[in-house]
Structure formats: C-alpha cells, structure tokens
Design a protein around this motif. Sequence first.
Motif, PDB file in Angstrom:
ATOM      1  N   LYS A  89       0.832  -1.196   0.000  1.00  0.00           N
ATOM      2  CA  LYS A  89       0.000   0.000   0.000  1.00  0.00           C
ATOM      3  C   LYS A  89       0.871   1.252   0.000  1.00  0.00           C
ATOM      4  CE  LYS A  89      -3.475   2.560   2.655  1.00  0.00           C
ATOM      5  NZ  LYS A  89      -4.306   2.583   3.891  1.00  0.00           N
ATOM      6  N   ALA A  90       0.583   2.200  -0.913  1.00  0.00           N
ATOM      7  CA  ALA A  90       1.324   3.451  -0.995  1.00  0.00           C
ATOM      8  C   ALA A  90       0.860   4.413   0.092  1.00  0.00           C
ATOM      9  CB  ALA A  90       1.135   4.085  -2.372  1.00  0.00           C
ATOM     10  N   ASP A  92       1.375   8.464   1.485  1.00  0.00           N
ATOM     11  CA  ASP A  92       1.855   9.798   1.139  1.00  0.00           C
ATOM     12  C   ASP A  92       2.747  10.369   2.241  1.00  0.00           C
ATOM     13  OD1 ASP A  92       0.445   9.856  -1.270  1.00  0.00           O
ATOM     14  OD2 ASP A  92      -1.356  10.645  -0.303  1.00  0.00           O
ATOM     15  N   ASP A 142       8.373   6.905  -4.674  1.00  0.00           N
ATOM     16  CA  ASP A 142       8.101   7.426  -6.016  1.00  0.00           C
ATOM     17  C   ASP A 142       7.107   8.580  -5.939  1.00  0.00           C
ATOM     18  OD1 ASP A 142       5.707   6.138  -5.468  1.00  0.00           O
ATOM     19  OD2 ASP A 142       5.698   4.895  -7.268  1.00  0.00           O
ATOM     20  N   ASN A 143       6.583   8.970  -7.116  1.00  0.00           N
ATOM     21  CA  ASN A 143       5.607  10.055  -7.226  1.00  0.00           C
ATOM     22  C   ASN A 143       6.134  11.335  -6.578  1.00  0.00           C
ATOM     23  OD1 ASN A 143       3.032  10.809  -8.258  1.00  0.00           O
ATOM     24  ND2 ASN A 143       2.212  10.853  -6.178  1.00  0.00           N
ATOM     25  N   SER A 160      14.461   2.782  -5.044  1.00  0.00           N
ATOM     26  CA  SER A 160      13.860   1.481  -4.732  1.00  0.00           C
ATOM     27  C   SER A 160      14.944   0.468  -4.364  1.00  0.00           C
ATOM     28  CB  SER A 160      13.046   0.956  -5.916  1.00  0.00           C
ATOM     29  OG  SER A 160      13.887   0.699  -7.033  1.00  0.00           O
ATOM     30  N   ARG A 191       5.427   9.412  -2.227  1.00  0.00           N
ATOM     31  CA  ARG A 191       4.747   8.308  -1.567  1.00  0.00           C
ATOM     32  C   ARG A 191       5.725   7.163  -1.406  1.00  0.00           C
ATOM     33  NH1 ARG A 191       0.819   6.715  -6.694  1.00  0.00           N
ATOM     34  NH2 ARG A 191       2.460   5.786  -7.979  1.00  0.00           N
ATOM     35  N   SER A 192       5.474   6.357  -0.398  1.00  0.00           N
ATOM     36  CA  SER A 192       6.326   5.192  -0.139  1.00  0.00           C
ATOM     37  C   SER A 192       5.471   3.933  -0.130  1.00  0.00           C
ATOM     38  CB  SER A 192       7.045   5.342   1.209  1.00  0.00           C
ATOM     39  OG  SER A 192       6.114   5.248   2.282  1.00  0.00           O
ATOM     40  N   THR A 193       6.068   2.848  -0.610  1.00  0.00           N
ATOM     41  CA  THR A 193       5.366   1.561  -0.619  1.00  0.00           C
ATOM     42  C   THR A 193       6.303   0.497  -0.068  1.00  0.00           C
ATOM     43  OG1 THR A 193       4.151   2.219  -2.610  1.00  0.00           O
ATOM     44  CG2 THR A 193       4.105  -0.117  -2.007  1.00  0.00           C
ATOM     45  N   THR A 195       6.699  -3.500   0.901  1.00  0.00           N
ATOM     46  CA  THR A 195       6.120  -4.789   0.525  1.00  0.00           C
ATOM     47  C   THR A 195       6.890  -5.916   1.205  1.00  0.00           C
ATOM     48  OG1 THR A 195       5.527  -3.860  -1.642  1.00  0.00           O
ATOM     49  CG2 THR A 195       5.442  -6.264  -1.416  1.00  0.00           C
TER      50      THR A 195
END
Length: 251
Positions: A89-90, A92, A142-143, A160, A191-193, A195
Amino acid sequence: MNGSKIFGAIAGTTLSLIAVMGATTGEAKAFTVGGHLNGAEFDALGLEIPWAAESRIGRVGDHEINIHDINNDANNRVQADYDQWVSGKAVDFSLIFDSIANTLIYTVDGIEVSKTEIFEDNFSDLYIRTSARKDDTSMLVDNLFLSDASMSSSIAAVSSASCSGNVGCGYNDADYLHIGDIVGNFTLTGRSTMTWGAIKPNNSNLAYQIKLVEGGGETVDVPEPASLSLLSLSLFGLLAAGKRRKEAGDR
C-alpha cells in the motif's frame, strides 16, 4: 509624439531597464536529479548529513517516523509511532524546510513531526535512501514532486530496493537517489510503498530516509526597490512628455 511612438519609447525603455536589472542580478539554477548510488558509493562521497527524515517498520512499541541529527541522538530526535503499514500500500509523505522558522516538518499519512532549531540556512542536496534487508521484501519511494525557491517540478526518478533469493541484504544494497542544486526553502512530496511476504520485518529492516546536505545558502535574486522605482519613474516621464506634446499640437 503619437500613441504608437509613445508606446515604442516606453517599450524600449522598459526593455533596457529590464536588461540592466537582469545583468546585475543572478538567476538561480534549477534543481537537478542525479543518478543512483549504493551504500558504499554514498559513503565514498564523505558527505556530512546534519539531518534526516525517516520512515521504517520499527519494533513493537518503538517509533516508526522521525527526524534525527547526524548522530541519531535520542535527545535531539523528534518521532512518532505509526503501525499502519500495509504490504503493497502506498503512503503519502511530505518534507518541508522553512529557513525563516528554522524548522523541518515531516508528515507521513497525516502524522506530523517537526524539528525546530534547524540552523542551516540552505540544504543544497537530498539523498533519498531506500533499504530492504530481509528476504522477500521491497521498498519504493516514487511520485516525487519538489518545489524550491527557483522552480516546482515532478520528478520521474524513483528510489527502490528489494531483497530476494534467501541470501539476506546488507547496508550496501541500499539505493540512494540524488537531488541536487536545491535553492532556499523547499517542499518535497511523494509516496512510499513497503512490501513483504509472509513475515513482516522489523528493526528498520524495511525503511527509507531523506538525507539532507547543507548547501551554500544561495538565494533567488529579485529586482531592488530602487530599480523598480527607476522603471516606474521612466515610464511616467515618457507618458507625461507625450501628453505635453499632444496638448501643444492641439493648441
């Protein structure tokens, strides 16, 4: 002098004054997006990192969001708990530097921490570090969008890191994305994700940092009030002269 001649004279004078002002004031460079470094390459730069903003999967009851100094001194660190990470889940985030208030403000998913008494006048470089040190994990930032005193722009590049193959990953496997030539106050958003597989990592084994490098305090030049007054007076003088000539011709 007819209207077109008056306008031409005004335009010529305006351009001349603007040219003079442009010649006597500097133009700030736009920020740049550099390449990627691993941990060893970053260390080889020998940079001093006075401050960093960090998000991580921490220990139970430990903080996950912080702003810390070069020594990660707990007495000089601001932090917050956050246990809402969801695999894939990303989330912000934003980082704001305000040189007037001497403050860094770091917000993750609506949770804000701020550090005052930031006495650096300017941060010229950011290094966004992502690290994933347990098997079957990955970390993505990203973003990205950056606004500073010279410009605002989205950033296509990402930072990444991932770990797989049952070999474990170490410090040098991190990815550092370099953003340079930043001018004055800035706001970075993104934003960060995070996993992971069957086992949720902890102890900072899945994390990212935004490392700040102090710069030279470059600022954006603006026209001096005296220059603006000179421009206004010149335009007024030309308009007045044109009006007097018109009135003389009408008599």
